[in-house]
Design an enzyme around this catalytic site. Structure first.
Site, mmCIF file in Angstrom:
data_model
loop_
_atom_site.group_PDB
_atom_site.id
_atom_site.type_symbol
_atom_site.label_atom_id
_atom_site.label_comp_id
_atom_site.label_asym_id
_atom_site.label_seq_id
_atom_site.Cartn_x
_atom_site.Cartn_y
_atom_site.Cartn_z
ATOM 1 C CE LYS A 276 4.064 -2.560 -0.053
ATOM 2 N NZ LYS A 276 4.274 -3.127 1.301
ATOM 3 C CG ASP A 281 -0.170 -1.266 4.046
ATOM 4 O OD1 ASP A 281 -1.335 -1.733 4.135
ATOM 5 O OD2 ASP A 281 0.856 -1.902 4.367
ATOM 6 C CE LYS A 288 0.428 -1.437 7.663
ATOM 7 N NZ LYS A 288 1.293 -2.484 8.215
ATOM 8 C CG ASP A 299 3.598 0.169 2.066
ATOM 9 O OD1 ASP A 299 4.779 -0.212 2.195
ATOM 10 O OD2 ASP A 299 2.616 -0.592 2.128
ATOM 11 C CG ASP A 358 -0.860 -4.902 7.214
ATOM 12 O OD1 ASP A 358 -0.683 -4.128 6.247
ATOM 13 O OD2 ASP A 358 -0.452 -4.664 8.365
ATOM 14 C CD GLU A 360 0.254 -3.993 1.640
ATOM 15 O OE1 GLU A 360 0.112 -4.646 2.692
ATOM 16 O OE2 GLU A 360 1.138 -3.129 1.492
ATOM 17 N NE ARG A 362 3.970 -10.818 2.103
ATOM 18 C CZ ARG A 362 4.428 -11.263 3.275
ATOM 19 N NH1 ARG A 362 4.472 -12.571 3.521
ATOM 20 N NH2 ARG A 362 4.846 -10.440 4.188
HETATM 21 N N1 BES Z 1 4.041 -1.928 4.378
HETATM 22 C C1 BES Z 1 4.109 -2.935 5.364
HETATM 23 C C2 BES Z 1 5.529 -3.176 5.866
HETATM 24 C C3 BES Z 1 6.087 -2.146 6.791
HETATM 25 C C4 BES Z 1 5.805 -2.190 8.134
HETATM 26 C C5 BES Z 1 6.940 -1.200 6.329
HETATM 27 C C6 BES Z 1 6.348 -1.257 8.993
HETATM 28 C C7 BES Z 1 7.492 -0.276 7.177
HETATM 29 C C8 BES Z 1 7.203 -0.311 8.516
HETATM 30 C C9 BES Z 1 3.603 -4.253 4.810
HETATM 31 O O1 BES Z 1 2.611 -4.161 3.859
HETATM 32 C C10 BES Z 1 3.037 -5.001 5.962
HETATM 33 O O2 BES Z 1 2.074 -4.563 6.506
HETATM 34 N N2 BES Z 1 3.662 -6.122 6.314
HETATM 35 C C11 BES Z 1 3.241 -6.889 7.416
HETATM 36 C C12 BES Z 1 3.334 -8.342 7.031
HETATM 37 C C13 BES Z 1 2.689 -9.267 8.010
HETATM 38 C C14 BES Z 1 1.186 -9.077 7.997
HETATM 39 C C15 BES Z 1 3.044 -10.679 7.654
HETATM 40 C C16 BES Z 1 4.157 -6.575 8.592
HETATM 41 O O3 BES Z 1 5.358 -6.396 8.388
HETATM 42 O O4 BES Z 1 3.649 -6.460 9.698
HETATM 43 ZN ZN ZN Z 2 2.561 -2.447 2.779
HETATM 44 MN MN MN Z 3 0.691 -4.042 4.730
#
Ligand code: BES
Ligand code: ZN
Ligand code: MN
Length: 504
Positions: A276, A281, A288, A299, A358, A360, A362
């Protein structure tokens, strides 16, 4: 960093300004400290009864010991021996790296004697020592106006203590460890570089440089938006569209198999590593919160671990075939960005309802996973800072491992233990797939508040039917927050160990 081997018996004859040796709590000396102690007529045992108790991280300098050639001996506390060994093997922390860091805080320490890791093979021990030493010698100063010369690590030489005639295995382990450490260095620096420097194009250029540095072994192709459009990667494109920064899709090919070797065996397909590569992000329209948003420059650590692994492969040149894929773009809010409710069509033909922009990671990975099919892989492993839920579940100790393939899962778990870069297997039952139902598309991109790390993995699983597949969620392990904020270089040791074990 220079690595050498030496038998315990001759340690006291090493001529250097300072030599560090580890001492456990309660006056327990390892072989190195014991040798120095004997040569100096008990100088170490004398202080372990008084001012030096071997507390983890404590140091004490002993000068001009009679019978010892080093000008100074630096005692480095390791804590209780059982706990040190337990920690080292659980991989919770690189205990040895902590030792290296503590040792080099003492002015002038440039030579360090590595520690015996009990219950590990000579080769594993040497590899672990070289990795840890590389970690301790890492220093980031790429974006300071005036780099602080004094802050640079001073560790120059590691001496691996060899018990018997184990020199060959030790040298092999040290060579592997040095290559892995160099791979981790690249991974860490890419992770630490800010989003305005480490862009998708920067990742593409880094991949091109790897191909230049290891000409006969690594080939690279860096695809731009037009080429990605031609491939039909509608999901990846939808994320990239929200940003001004051009996307990159990177295809790396490592081939360490000689033509002759290839003829011999019926060629199993390559291992494909998919990273990834979200270079920042912000969450997109599902923005966020501001507080720790800066950390979302990390990220792209999945992508960075793929590039770091390729650097290690290039340096070590094992007889393997490995493909690296990186889907790189930014996730920003804009007038062209994805909106909640949008439906996009992935390269696989499956349509996706984007309920949260968010989620993204996947969306970019699913198209890379479809692309992976063309290599007829023996295994595909994706590496992603995918979910905050995985951080909640496993913290920063274990990487989350998801796979339906027991053999592949076991091989990755074992490699993690061996390399002290551990993963923990998480469930992937079909029952969780229910949560991804959409009223308007084949699949939704989020599965609600429950089991967020699992439903993210379930989403990816829909695109991996053609090959054995495993997913590593490194959201908790790829970097540290707080005072020691920075990229860790994980899971390069796990990945390299897995790959090296394929040839064992
Ligand atoms: N890059 C983030 C995941 C992440 C969050 C990594 C905190 C490290 C620390 C990912 O793209 C994301 O935002 N995931 C969301 C998914 C949710 C919207 C279902 C998350 O984990 O909040
Ligand atoms: Zn992310
Ligand atoms: Mn995200």
């Amino acid at each position: 960093m220079e690595f050498s081997t030496q038998t315990t018996a001759s340690l006291h004859q090493i001529k250097t300004s300072a030599l560090a040796v580890g001492v456990y709590a309660d006056g327990v000396l390892g072989p190195a400290a014991d040798t120095i102690d004997r040569a100096s007529n008990g100088a170490i045992r004398a202080v372990t009864k008084t001012e030096f108790r071997g507390r983890a991280g404590a140091t004490l300098v002993l000068r001009n010991l009679a019978g010892v050639s080093a000008q100074r001996i630096v005692l480095v506390g390791l804590g209780k021996q059982e706990e040190y060994n337990a920690r080292a093997h659980a991989g919770a922390e690189q205990a040895f790296a902590a030792y290296c860091v503590a040792a080099q805080l003492t002015e002038g320490v440039s030579t360090l004697v590595s520690l015996p890791l009990e219950n590990a093979s000579v080769r594993d021990r040497a590899r672990a020592a070289a990795i840890a030493a590389g970690q301790a010698a890492y220093h980031y100063d790429a974006t300071f106006g005036k780099p602080d010369r004094d802050a640079r690590p001073k560790l120059k030489k590691i001496i691996q203590v060899v018990e018997r005639a184990d020199t060959a295995q030790t040298q092999l382990g040290l060579r592997e460890g040095a290559a892995i450490a160099n791979g981790m260095e690249l991974t860490r620096t890419l992770g630490n570089l800010p989003g305005n420097v480490c862009t998708p194009s920067y990742l593409g250029d880094t991949a091109r440089k790897l191909a230049r540095d290891f000409k006969s072994l690594i080939k690279v192709e860096v695809l731009d938006r037009k080429q990605v459009e031609a491939l039909g990667m509608g999901s990846f494109l939808s994320v990239a569209r929200g940003s001004e920064e051009p996307l990159r899709f990177i295809v790396l090919r490592y081939n360490g198999k000689s033509a002759a070797a290839k003829k011999g065996k019926a060629a199993a397909g390559p291992v494909v590593l998919v990273g990834k590569g979200i270079t920042f992000d912000a969450g997109g329209i599902s923005l966020k919160p501001a507080a720790t948003m800066d950390e979302m420059k990390y990220d792209m650590c999945g992508a960075a671990s793929v590039l770091g692994t390729f650097r290690a492969l290039g340096e070590l040149a094992p007889a393997l075939e490995v493909v690296g894929l990186v889907a790189a773009c930014e996730n920003l809010p804009s007038g062209k960005a994805n909106k909640p409710g949008d439906v996009v069509t992935s390269m696989s033909g499956q349509t996706i309802e984007i309920l949260n922009t968010d989620a993204e990671g996947r969306l970019v990975l699913c198209d890379a996973l479809s692309y992976a099919e063309r290599f007829k892989p023996s295994a595909v492993i994706d590496i992603a800072t995918l979910t905050g839920a995985c951080v909640v579940a496993l913290g920063s100790v274990n990487t989350g491992l998801f796979s339906k393939d027991d053999a592949l899962a076991e091989a990755l778990l074992a490699a993690g233990r061996q390399a002290q870069d551990t993963a923990w297997r998480m469930p992937l039952d079909d029952a969780y797939q229910e949560q991804l139902k959409s009223n308007f598309a084949d699949i939704a991109n989020i599965g609600g508040p429950q089991a967020g790390a699992v439903t993210a993995a379930c989403f990816l699983s829909r695109f991996t039917k053609a090959y054995p597949w495993a997913h590593l969620d490194i959201a908790g392990t790829a970097w540290r927050g707080g005072k020691d904020k920075g990229a860790t270089g994980r899971p390069v040791p796990l990945l390299m160990q897995y790959l090296l074990n394929l040839n064992a």
